[in-house]
Design a protein around this motif. Structure first.
Motif, PDB file in Angstrom:
ATOM      1  N   ASN A  56       0.972  -1.104  -0.141  1.00  0.00           N
ATOM      2  CA  ASN A  56       0.050   0.126   0.260  1.00  0.00           C
ATOM      3  C   ASN A  56       0.785   1.158  -0.023  1.00  0.00           C
ATOM      4  N   ALA A  57       1.928   1.227   0.901  1.00  0.00           N
ATOM      5  CA  ALA A  57       2.788   2.469   0.873  1.00  0.00           C
ATOM      6  C   ALA A  57       3.514   2.607  -0.490  1.00  0.00           C
ATOM      7  N   GLN A  87       2.842   9.386  -6.136  1.00  0.00           N
ATOM      8  CA  GLN A  87       3.166  10.738  -5.624  1.00  0.00           C
ATOM      9  C   GLN A  87       4.477  11.003  -6.803  1.00  0.00           C
ATOM     10  N   LEU A  88       5.312   9.999  -6.995  1.00  0.00           N
ATOM     11  CA  LEU A  88       6.461  10.295  -8.004  1.00  0.00           C
ATOM     12  C   LEU A  88       6.090  10.588  -9.166  1.00  0.00           C
ATOM     13  N   LYS A 148       4.679  13.989  -9.722  1.00  0.00           N
ATOM     14  CA  LYS A 148       5.868  15.071  -9.809  1.00  0.00           C
ATOM     15  C   LYS A 148       6.684  14.743 -11.154  1.00  0.00           C
ATOM     16  N   GLY A 149       6.469  13.557 -11.951  1.00  0.00           N
ATOM     17  CA  GLY A 149       7.453  13.471 -13.087  1.00  0.00           C
ATOM     18  C   GLY A 149       8.575  12.781 -12.838  1.00  0.00           C
ATOM     19  N   GLU A 150       8.710  12.410 -11.486  1.00  0.00           N
ATOM     20  CA  GLU A 150       9.777  11.785 -11.010  1.00  0.00           C
ATOM     21  C   GLU A 150       9.948  10.271 -11.402  1.00  0.00           C
ATOM     22  N   ALA A 199      12.256   1.774  -9.710  1.00  0.00           N
ATOM     23  CA  ALA A 199      12.561   1.050  -8.620  1.00  0.00           C
ATOM     24  C   ALA A 199      11.296   0.588  -7.803  1.00  0.00           C
ATOM     25  N   GLU A 200      10.424   1.592  -7.467  1.00  0.00           N
ATOM     26  CA  GLU A 200       9.315   1.372  -6.776  1.00  0.00           C
ATOM     27  C   GLU A 200       8.371   0.378  -7.362  1.00  0.00           C
TER      28      GLU A 200
END
Length: 448
Positions: A52-53, A60-61, A64-66, A70-71
Protein backbone atom coordinates in the motif's frame (compact mmCIF):
# COMPACT_ATOMS: atom_id res chain seq x y z
CA UNK A 1 -12.61 -28.98 17.95
CA UNK A 2 -11.08 -26.93 20.73
CA UNK A 3 -11.26 -23.15 20.51
CA UNK A 4 -7.95 -21.95 18.95
CA UNK A 5 -8.35 -18.57 20.67
CA UNK A 6 -8.54 -20.25 24.07
CA UNK A 7 -5.42 -22.24 23.25
CA UNK A 8 -3.56 -19.05 22.41
CA UNK A 9 -4.80 -17.02 25.37
CA UNK A 10 -5.10 -19.62 28.14
CA UNK A 11 -3.02 -22.66 27.24
CA UNK A 12 -2.42 -23.64 30.88
CA UNK A 13 -6.15 -24.04 31.55
CA UNK A 14 -6.55 -26.21 28.45
CA UNK A 15 -3.59 -28.43 29.41
CA UNK A 16 -4.89 -28.90 32.95
CA UNK A 17 -8.42 -29.66 31.73
CA UNK A 18 -7.17 -32.29 29.27
CA UNK A 19 -5.09 -33.84 32.05
CA UNK A 20 -8.38 -34.53 33.86
CA UNK A 21 -9.26 -36.70 30.83
CA UNK A 22 -5.88 -38.42 31.08
CA UNK A 23 -4.82 -36.72 27.83
CA UNK A 24 -1.38 -35.14 27.51
CA UNK A 25 -1.27 -32.02 25.33
CA UNK A 26 2.02 -31.38 23.47
CA UNK A 27 2.61 -27.73 24.36
CA UNK A 28 5.96 -27.64 22.56
CA UNK A 29 4.39 -28.76 19.29
CA UNK A 30 1.61 -26.22 19.67
CA UNK A 31 4.10 -23.42 20.42
CA UNK A 32 6.17 -24.30 17.35
CA UNK A 33 3.13 -24.33 15.07
CA UNK A 34 1.88 -21.07 16.56
CA UNK A 35 5.31 -19.47 16.08
CA UNK A 36 5.31 -20.49 12.41
CA UNK A 37 1.77 -19.20 11.95
CA UNK A 38 2.55 -15.88 13.61
CA UNK A 39 5.74 -15.40 11.58
CA UNK A 40 3.87 -15.95 8.31
CA UNK A 41 1.03 -13.70 9.43
CA UNK A 42 3.37 -10.90 10.53
CA UNK A 43 5.31 -11.02 7.26
CA UNK A 44 2.04 -11.04 5.32
CA UNK A 45 0.73 -7.98 7.16
CA UNK A 46 4.08 -6.21 6.75
CA UNK A 47 4.12 -6.88 3.00
CA UNK A 48 0.51 -5.78 2.62
CA UNK A 49 1.32 -2.53 4.38
CA UNK A 50 4.43 -2.11 2.22
CA UNK A 51 2.40 -2.75 -0.94
CA UNK A 52 0.00 0.00 0.00
CA UNK A 53 2.82 2.38 0.87
CA UNK A 54 4.70 1.66 -2.38
CA UNK A 55 1.54 2.10 -4.42
CA UNK A 56 0.98 5.47 -2.80
CA UNK A 57 4.63 6.43 -3.35
CA UNK A 58 4.45 5.50 -7.04
CA UNK A 59 1.46 7.78 -7.44
CA UNK A 60 3.29 10.65 -5.76
CA UNK A 61 6.43 10.18 -7.86
CA UNK A 62 4.49 10.04 -11.10
CA UNK A 63 2.51 13.14 -10.21
CA UNK A 64 5.82 14.99 -9.79
CA UNK A 65 7.24 13.55 -13.03
CA UNK A 66 9.95 11.69 -11.14
CA UNK A 67 11.37 8.23 -11.88
CA UNK A 68 9.40 5.39 -10.16
CA UNK A 69 11.12 2.42 -11.82
CA UNK A 70 12.56 0.93 -8.63
CA UNK A 71 9.27 1.34 -6.77
CA UNK A 72 7.32 -0.28 -9.60
CA UNK A 73 9.70 -3.24 -9.66
CA UNK A 74 9.24 -3.67 -5.91
CA UNK A 75 5.47 -3.41 -6.29
CA UNK A 76 5.42 -6.09 -8.99
CA UNK A 77 7.46 -8.49 -6.81
CA UNK A 78 5.19 -8.25 -3.77
CA UNK A 79 2.15 -10.25 -5.09
CA UNK A 80 4.29 -13.32 -5.80
CA UNK A 81 5.68 -13.27 -2.29
CA UNK A 82 2.20 -12.78 -0.83
CA UNK A 83 0.99 -15.80 -2.77
CA UNK A 84 3.86 -17.87 -1.35
CA UNK A 85 2.99 -16.69 2.14
CA UNK A 86 -0.66 -17.57 1.58
CA UNK A 87 0.44 -21.09 0.66
CA UNK A 88 2.70 -21.29 3.73
CA UNK A 89 -0.12 -20.12 6.01
CA UNK A 90 -2.49 -22.73 4.58
CA UNK A 91 0.10 -25.45 5.23
CA UNK A 92 0.73 -24.53 8.85
CA UNK A 93 -2.95 -23.90 9.53
CA UNK A 94 -3.81 -27.25 7.97
CA UNK A 95 -1.21 -29.05 10.09
CA UNK A 96 -2.54 -27.34 13.22
CA UNK A 97 -6.17 -28.13 12.41
CA UNK A 98 -5.40 -31.76 11.54
CA UNK A 99 -3.73 -32.18 14.92
CA UNK A 100 -6.46 -30.39 16.87
CA UNK A 101 -9.03 -32.66 15.20
CA UNK A 102 -7.53 -35.53 17.25
CA UNK A 103 -7.77 -33.71 20.62
CA UNK A 104 -10.92 -34.41 22.70
CA UNK A 105 -13.23 -31.85 24.25
CA UNK A 106 -12.50 -30.20 27.60
CA UNK A 107 -14.47 -31.59 30.56
CA UNK A 108 -16.95 -29.33 32.32
CA UNK A 109 -15.93 -28.23 35.81
CA UNK A 110 -18.66 -30.43 37.34
CA UNK A 111 -17.20 -33.62 35.81
CA UNK A 112 -15.51 -35.76 38.49
CA UNK A 113 -11.86 -36.74 38.20
CA UNK A 114 -11.08 -40.35 37.42
CA UNK A 115 -9.54 -42.80 34.97
CA UNK A 116 -12.22 -45.39 34.23
CA UNK A 117 -15.82 -46.46 34.82
CA UNK A 118 -14.80 -47.43 38.37
CA UNK A 119 -14.55 -43.72 39.13
CA UNK A 120 -18.00 -42.75 37.81
CA UNK A 121 -20.53 -41.43 40.33
CA UNK A 122 -24.03 -42.77 40.78
CA UNK A 123 -26.47 -39.85 40.84
CA UNK A 124 -29.74 -41.70 41.48
CA UNK A 125 -31.53 -44.96 40.84
CA UNK A 126 -35.15 -45.85 40.11
CA UNK A 127 -36.90 -49.12 40.93
CA UNK A 128 -40.39 -50.21 39.95
CA UNK A 129 -42.84 -49.93 42.88
CA UNK A 130 -42.68 -52.94 45.18
CA UNK A 131 -39.45 -54.40 43.80
CA UNK A 132 -37.35 -56.17 46.43
CA UNK A 133 -33.67 -55.28 46.92
CA UNK A 134 -30.61 -56.85 48.47
CA UNK A 135 -28.35 -55.36 51.14
CA UNK A 136 -26.60 -53.21 48.53
CA UNK A 137 -29.87 -51.81 47.21
CA UNK A 138 -29.71 -53.80 43.98
CA UNK A 139 -32.96 -55.26 42.59
CA UNK A 140 -34.01 -58.81 43.43
CA UNK A 141 -37.02 -59.31 41.14
CA UNK A 142 -37.34 -63.13 41.18
CA UNK A 143 -37.61 -65.99 43.61
CA UNK A 144 -36.21 -68.31 40.91
CA UNK A 145 -32.88 -68.38 39.05
CA UNK A 146 -33.03 -65.88 36.21
CA UNK A 147 -32.28 -66.96 32.64
CA UNK A 148 -30.28 -64.66 30.38
CA UNK A 149 -31.77 -62.99 27.32
CA UNK A 150 -30.16 -65.52 24.96
CA UNK A 151 -31.86 -68.51 26.55
CA UNK A 152 -35.15 -66.62 26.78
CA UNK A 153 -34.94 -65.13 23.29
CA UNK A 154 -34.01 -68.30 21.43
CA UNK A 155 -37.21 -69.88 22.69
CA UNK A 156 -39.30 -67.10 21.09
CA UNK A 157 -37.50 -66.35 17.81
CA UNK A 158 -34.00 -64.99 18.50
CA UNK A 159 -31.79 -66.63 15.84
CA UNK A 160 -28.03 -66.17 15.97
CA UNK A 161 -27.21 -69.19 13.83
CA UNK A 162 -28.93 -67.90 10.68
CA UNK A 163 -27.42 -64.45 11.21
CA UNK A 164 -23.97 -66.02 11.54
CA UNK A 165 -24.51 -67.89 8.27
CA UNK A 166 -25.61 -64.69 6.53
CA UNK A 167 -23.10 -62.22 7.94
CA UNK A 168 -20.79 -63.67 10.57
CA UNK A 169 -20.51 -63.12 14.32
CA UNK A 170 -22.12 -60.23 16.23
CA UNK A 171 -25.28 -60.18 14.13
CA UNK A 172 -28.76 -61.41 14.98
CA UNK A 173 -32.00 -62.35 13.26
CA UNK A 174 -35.39 -62.01 14.95
CA UNK A 175 -38.45 -64.01 13.96
CA UNK A 176 -42.11 -63.79 14.85
CA UNK A 177 -43.17 -62.33 18.23
CA UNK A 178 -39.71 -61.20 19.33
CA UNK A 179 -39.29 -59.29 16.05
CA UNK A 180 -42.63 -57.59 16.72
CA UNK A 181 -41.54 -56.76 20.27
CA UNK A 182 -38.35 -55.19 18.91
CA UNK A 183 -40.41 -53.06 16.50
CA UNK A 184 -42.85 -52.15 19.27
CA UNK A 185 -40.01 -50.82 21.43
CA UNK A 186 -38.78 -48.51 18.67
CA UNK A 187 -42.26 -47.22 17.87
CA UNK A 188 -43.02 -46.64 21.55
CA UNK A 189 -39.78 -44.67 22.02
CA UNK A 190 -40.39 -42.50 18.96
CA UNK A 191 -43.96 -41.76 19.97
CA UNK A 192 -42.90 -40.79 23.49
CA UNK A 193 -40.14 -38.45 22.35
CA UNK A 194 -42.23 -36.77 19.65
CA UNK A 195 -45.59 -36.43 21.38
CA UNK A 196 -44.48 -35.68 24.95
CA UNK A 197 -40.99 -34.19 24.69
CA UNK A 198 -41.27 -32.07 21.56
CA UNK A 199 -38.78 -33.76 19.25
CA UNK A 200 -39.28 -33.66 15.49
CA UNK A 201 -39.13 -37.14 13.97
CA UNK A 202 -36.64 -37.49 11.10
CA UNK A 203 -35.75 -40.14 8.57
CA UNK A 204 -32.07 -39.79 7.70
CA UNK A 205 -29.51 -41.43 5.40
CA UNK A 206 -27.73 -44.46 6.81
CA UNK A 207 -24.64 -43.69 4.70
CA UNK A 208 -22.69 -40.42 5.02
CA UNK A 209 -19.60 -38.77 3.61
CA UNK A 210 -16.35 -38.10 5.41
CA UNK A 211 -17.04 -34.38 5.93
CA UNK A 212 -20.08 -35.22 8.04
CA UNK A 213 -18.03 -37.56 10.24
CA UNK A 214 -15.24 -35.01 10.63
CA UNK A 215 -17.83 -32.49 11.71
CA UNK A 216 -19.38 -34.66 14.40
CA UNK A 217 -16.06 -36.01 15.65
CA UNK A 218 -15.98 -39.64 14.46
CA UNK A 219 -13.15 -38.90 12.04
CA UNK A 220 -10.22 -38.98 11.96
CA UNK A 221 -9.78 -40.63 15.37
CA UNK A 222 -12.37 -43.42 15.13
CA UNK A 223 -12.18 -44.57 11.51
CA UNK A 224 -11.40 -48.13 12.61
CA UNK A 225 -14.67 -48.21 14.54
CA UNK A 226 -16.67 -47.45 11.38
CA UNK A 227 -17.77 -49.58 8.44
CA UNK A 228 -16.91 -47.73 5.23
CA UNK A 229 -17.32 -48.15 1.49
CA UNK A 230 -14.39 -46.97 -0.65
CA UNK A 231 -15.12 -45.54 -4.07
CA UNK A 232 -12.51 -47.54 -5.97
CA UNK A 233 -9.61 -45.67 -7.54
CA UNK A 234 -11.01 -42.24 -6.73
CA UNK A 235 -13.49 -42.57 -9.57
CA UNK A 236 -15.78 -39.61 -10.14
CA UNK A 237 -19.55 -39.69 -10.00
CA UNK A 238 -22.26 -37.30 -11.14
CA UNK A 239 -24.29 -34.84 -9.10
CA UNK A 240 -28.00 -34.14 -9.68
CA UNK A 241 -27.14 -31.81 -12.57
CA UNK A 242 -24.97 -34.43 -14.26
CA UNK A 243 -21.69 -32.70 -13.40
CA UNK A 244 -18.69 -34.87 -12.57
CA UNK A 245 -17.65 -34.70 -8.91
CA UNK A 246 -14.81 -36.46 -7.13
CA UNK A 247 -15.63 -39.76 -5.44
CA UNK A 248 -15.55 -39.84 -1.64
CA UNK A 249 -15.36 -42.59 0.94
CA UNK A 250 -18.83 -43.27 2.29
CA UNK A 251 -19.51 -44.63 5.77
CA UNK A 252 -22.33 -46.51 7.48
CA UNK A 253 -23.55 -44.46 10.44
CA UNK A 254 -22.70 -45.67 13.94
CA UNK A 255 -25.48 -43.51 15.41
CA UNK A 256 -28.13 -41.08 14.14
CA UNK A 257 -26.31 -38.40 16.13
CA UNK A 258 -24.10 -38.19 13.04
CA UNK A 259 -26.90 -37.29 10.64
CA UNK A 260 -29.09 -35.27 13.01
CA UNK A 261 -26.21 -33.12 14.24
CA UNK A 262 -24.44 -33.17 10.87
CA UNK A 263 -27.52 -31.61 9.28
CA UNK A 264 -26.44 -28.34 10.96
CA UNK A 265 -23.17 -28.20 9.00
CA UNK A 266 -22.46 -24.80 7.40
CA UNK A 267 -25.68 -23.25 8.70
CA UNK A 268 -26.58 -20.09 10.58
CA UNK A 269 -29.96 -20.20 12.32
CA UNK A 270 -31.89 -17.39 13.91
CA UNK A 271 -31.74 -17.31 17.70
CA UNK A 272 -35.54 -17.34 17.70
CA UNK A 273 -35.48 -20.79 16.02
CA UNK A 274 -33.74 -22.35 19.04
CA UNK A 275 -33.91 -24.90 20.52
CA UNK A 276 -33.97 -27.45 17.70
CA UNK A 277 -35.07 -30.93 18.88
CA UNK A 278 -34.63 -33.89 16.53
CA UNK A 279 -35.09 -37.65 16.87
CA UNK A 280 -34.69 -40.62 14.54
CA UNK A 281 -34.89 -44.38 14.63
CA UNK A 282 -32.05 -45.90 12.60
CA UNK A 283 -29.88 -48.97 12.41
CA UNK A 284 -26.36 -48.34 13.70
CA UNK A 285 -23.23 -50.06 12.41
CA UNK A 286 -20.07 -50.45 14.50
CA UNK A 287 -17.01 -52.58 13.92
CA UNK A 288 -16.43 -52.94 17.70
CA UNK A 289 -12.71 -52.77 16.92
CA UNK A 290 -11.86 -51.84 20.50
CA UNK A 291 -14.26 -54.15 22.31
CA UNK A 292 -11.55 -56.69 23.06
CA UNK A 293 -13.86 -59.69 22.87
CA UNK A 294 -16.35 -58.31 25.40
CA UNK A 295 -19.99 -59.40 25.27
CA UNK A 296 -19.48 -61.92 22.49
CA UNK A 297 -22.55 -63.79 23.69
CA UNK A 298 -25.94 -62.24 23.01
CA UNK A 299 -27.24 -58.89 21.86
CA UNK A 300 -25.32 -56.46 24.07
CA UNK A 301 -22.52 -55.66 21.59
CA UNK A 302 -23.52 -56.12 17.95
CA UNK A 303 -22.13 -54.92 14.62
CA UNK A 304 -25.67 -53.87 13.66
CA UNK A 305 -28.31 -52.65 16.10
CA UNK A 306 -31.18 -50.17 16.24
CA UNK A 307 -31.37 -46.99 18.28
CA UNK A 308 -33.73 -44.07 18.78
CA UNK A 309 -31.49 -41.01 19.02
CA UNK A 310 -32.26 -37.61 20.53
CA UNK A 311 -30.39 -34.47 19.46
CA UNK A 312 -30.85 -30.90 20.63
CA UNK A 313 -29.17 -27.82 19.15
CA UNK A 314 -29.43 -24.94 21.59
CA UNK A 315 -28.27 -21.53 22.76
CA UNK A 316 -25.05 -21.85 24.82
CA UNK A 317 -26.70 -20.31 27.89
CA UNK A 318 -29.24 -23.14 28.14
CA UNK A 319 -27.24 -26.25 27.26
CA UNK A 320 -26.65 -27.57 30.77
CA UNK A 321 -30.31 -27.32 31.72
CA UNK A 322 -31.13 -29.05 28.42
CA UNK A 323 -28.69 -31.83 29.35
CA UNK A 324 -30.65 -32.52 32.52
CA UNK A 325 -33.92 -32.41 30.55
CA UNK A 326 -32.63 -34.93 28.02
CA UNK A 327 -31.58 -37.34 30.76
CA UNK A 328 -35.15 -37.11 31.98
CA UNK A 329 -36.44 -37.86 28.48
CA UNK A 330 -34.40 -41.07 28.39
CA UNK A 331 -35.46 -41.97 31.94
CA UNK A 332 -39.12 -41.63 30.97
CA UNK A 333 -38.74 -44.55 28.53
CA UNK A 334 -37.39 -46.87 31.23
CA UNK A 335 -39.96 -45.79 33.78
CA UNK A 336 -42.81 -46.46 31.33
CA UNK A 337 -41.27 -49.88 30.61
CA UNK A 338 -41.06 -50.53 34.34
CA UNK A 339 -37.42 -51.66 34.51
CA UNK A 340 -34.93 -50.70 37.20
CA UNK A 341 -32.14 -48.30 36.21
CA UNK A 342 -29.63 -45.87 37.64
CA UNK A 343 -28.14 -42.57 36.40
CA UNK A 344 -24.34 -42.31 36.49
CA UNK A 345 -22.17 -39.21 35.99
CA UNK A 346 -19.06 -40.13 34.00
CA UNK A 347 -15.60 -39.14 35.19
CA UNK A 348 -13.12 -37.31 32.98
CA UNK A 349 -11.26 -40.46 31.95
CA UNK A 350 -14.41 -42.32 30.84
CA UNK A 351 -16.15 -39.71 28.68
CA UNK A 352 -16.60 -39.84 24.91
CA UNK A 353 -14.33 -37.87 22.59
CA UNK A 354 -16.66 -34.92 21.91
CA UNK A 355 -18.37 -34.67 25.28
CA UNK A 356 -17.93 -31.98 27.90
CA UNK A 357 -20.25 -33.79 30.33
CA UNK A 358 -22.01 -37.16 30.08
CA UNK A 359 -24.61 -39.10 32.03
CA UNK A 360 -25.09 -42.82 31.44
CA UNK A 361 -28.30 -44.67 32.18
CA UNK A 362 -27.64 -48.23 33.29
CA UNK A 363 -30.42 -50.82 33.36
CA UNK A 364 -30.52 -53.80 35.73
CA UNK A 365 -30.03 -57.20 34.08
CA UNK A 366 -31.00 -60.00 36.51
CA UNK A 367 -29.09 -62.79 34.73
CA UNK A 368 -25.85 -60.80 34.83
CA UNK A 369 -26.62 -59.49 38.32
CA UNK A 370 -25.25 -56.17 37.08
CA UNK A 371 -26.07 -52.70 35.80
CA UNK A 372 -25.44 -52.28 32.04
CA UNK A 373 -25.42 -49.11 29.97
CA UNK A 374 -28.54 -48.53 27.88
CA UNK A 375 -28.27 -44.79 27.18
CA UNK A 376 -25.60 -42.11 27.13
CA UNK A 377 -26.56 -38.42 27.13
CA UNK A 378 -23.89 -35.78 26.46
CA UNK A 379 -23.41 -32.04 26.14
CA UNK A 380 -20.72 -31.34 23.53
CA UNK A 381 -20.93 -27.55 24.05
CA UNK A 382 -19.45 -25.87 20.91
CA UNK A 383 -17.00 -28.70 20.15
CA UNK A 384 -19.01 -30.19 17.27
CA UNK A 385 -20.45 -26.85 16.17
CA UNK A 386 -16.96 -25.42 15.65
CA UNK A 387 -16.04 -28.39 13.44
CA UNK A 388 -19.38 -28.17 11.60
CA UNK A 389 -19.43 -24.35 11.38
CA UNK A 390 -22.92 -24.47 12.91
CA UNK A 391 -23.88 -21.07 14.28
CA UNK A 392 -26.79 -18.93 15.37
CA UNK A 393 -27.37 -15.25 14.75
CA UNK A 394 -28.01 -13.30 17.96
CA UNK A 395 -30.19 -10.20 17.99
CA UNK A 396 -27.04 -8.08 17.96
CA UNK A 397 -23.51 -8.89 16.88
CA UNK A 398 -21.84 -11.56 14.77
CA UNK A 399 -22.93 -15.21 14.47
CA UNK A 400 -21.81 -17.41 17.36
CA UNK A 401 -21.34 -21.15 17.74
CA UNK A 402 -24.26 -23.28 18.88
CA UNK A 403 -24.16 -25.97 21.56
CA UNK A 404 -25.08 -29.53 20.53
CA UNK A 405 -26.34 -32.35 22.75
CA UNK A 406 -27.13 -35.97 21.97
CA UNK A 407 -28.48 -38.99 23.76
CA UNK A 408 -29.95 -42.43 23.26
CA UNK A 409 -33.65 -42.61 23.79
CA UNK A 410 -32.93 -45.65 23.81
CA UNK A 411 -30.78 -48.40 22.29
CA UNK A 412 -33.54 -50.74 21.07
CA UNK A 413 -31.61 -54.02 21.30
CA UNK A 414 -30.47 -53.38 24.85
CA UNK A 415 -34.00 -52.34 25.79
CA UNK A 416 -35.17 -55.68 24.38
CA UNK A 417 -32.58 -57.44 26.54
CA UNK A 418 -33.86 -55.54 29.59
CA UNK A 419 -37.49 -56.43 28.88
CA UNK A 420 -36.72 -60.12 28.29
CA UNK A 421 -34.72 -60.52 31.48
CA UNK A 422 -36.88 -58.35 33.76
CA UNK A 423 -40.24 -59.65 32.54
CA UNK A 424 -39.34 -63.35 32.34
CA UNK A 425 -41.51 -65.93 34.07
CA UNK A 426 -40.39 -69.16 35.67
CA UNK A 427 -41.85 -71.18 32.78
CA UNK A 428 -39.66 -69.29 30.25
CA UNK A 429 -42.43 -67.06 28.88
CA UNK A 430 -42.08 -63.25 28.86
CA UNK A 431 -44.77 -60.80 29.95
CA UNK A 432 -45.21 -57.83 27.61
CA UNK A 433 -44.88 -54.48 29.48
CA UNK A 434 -48.16 -52.58 29.56
CA UNK A 435 -46.66 -49.64 27.64
CA UNK A 436 -45.91 -51.93 24.68
CA UNK A 437 -49.20 -53.82 24.49
CA UNK A 438 -50.91 -51.28 22.20
CA UNK A 439 -48.06 -51.88 19.73
CA UNK A 440 -48.42 -55.66 20.09
CA UNK A 441 -52.12 -55.92 19.22
CA UNK A 442 -52.97 -56.24 22.91
CA UNK A 443 -50.70 -59.29 23.40
CA UNK A 444 -49.88 -59.70 27.09
CA UNK A 445 -47.37 -62.55 27.04
CA UNK A 446 -44.85 -64.15 24.69
CA UNK A 447 -45.14 -67.89 25.31
CA UNK A 448 -42.03 -70.07 25.29
Amino acid sequence: MLDPNQLRKDLTTVVNALARRKVSFDTERFSQLEARRKAVQVETETLQARRNAVSKLIGQLKSKGEDATAEMAESQAIPARLKDLEHDLALVQGELNDWLMTIPNLPHESVPDGESSDDNIEVRRWLPPGMQTDADGNPRPFAFEAKDHVALGEAIGLDFETARKLSGSRFMMLRGPIARLHRALAQFMLDLQTTEHGYQECYTPYIVNGATLFGTGQLPKFKDDMFWVTKGGGESEQDEQGNAVAGDDLYLISTAEITLTGAMRDTIVAQTDLPIRLTAHTPCFRSEAGSGGRDVRGMIRQHQFDKVEMVQVVHPDTSYQVLEDMVGHAEAVLQRLGVAYRVVLLCGGDMGFGSAKTYDLEVWLPAQNAWREISSVSNCEAFQARRLQARYRPEKGKPEYLHTLNGSGLAVGRALVAVLENYQQQDGSVVVPEALRPYMGGLERLPK
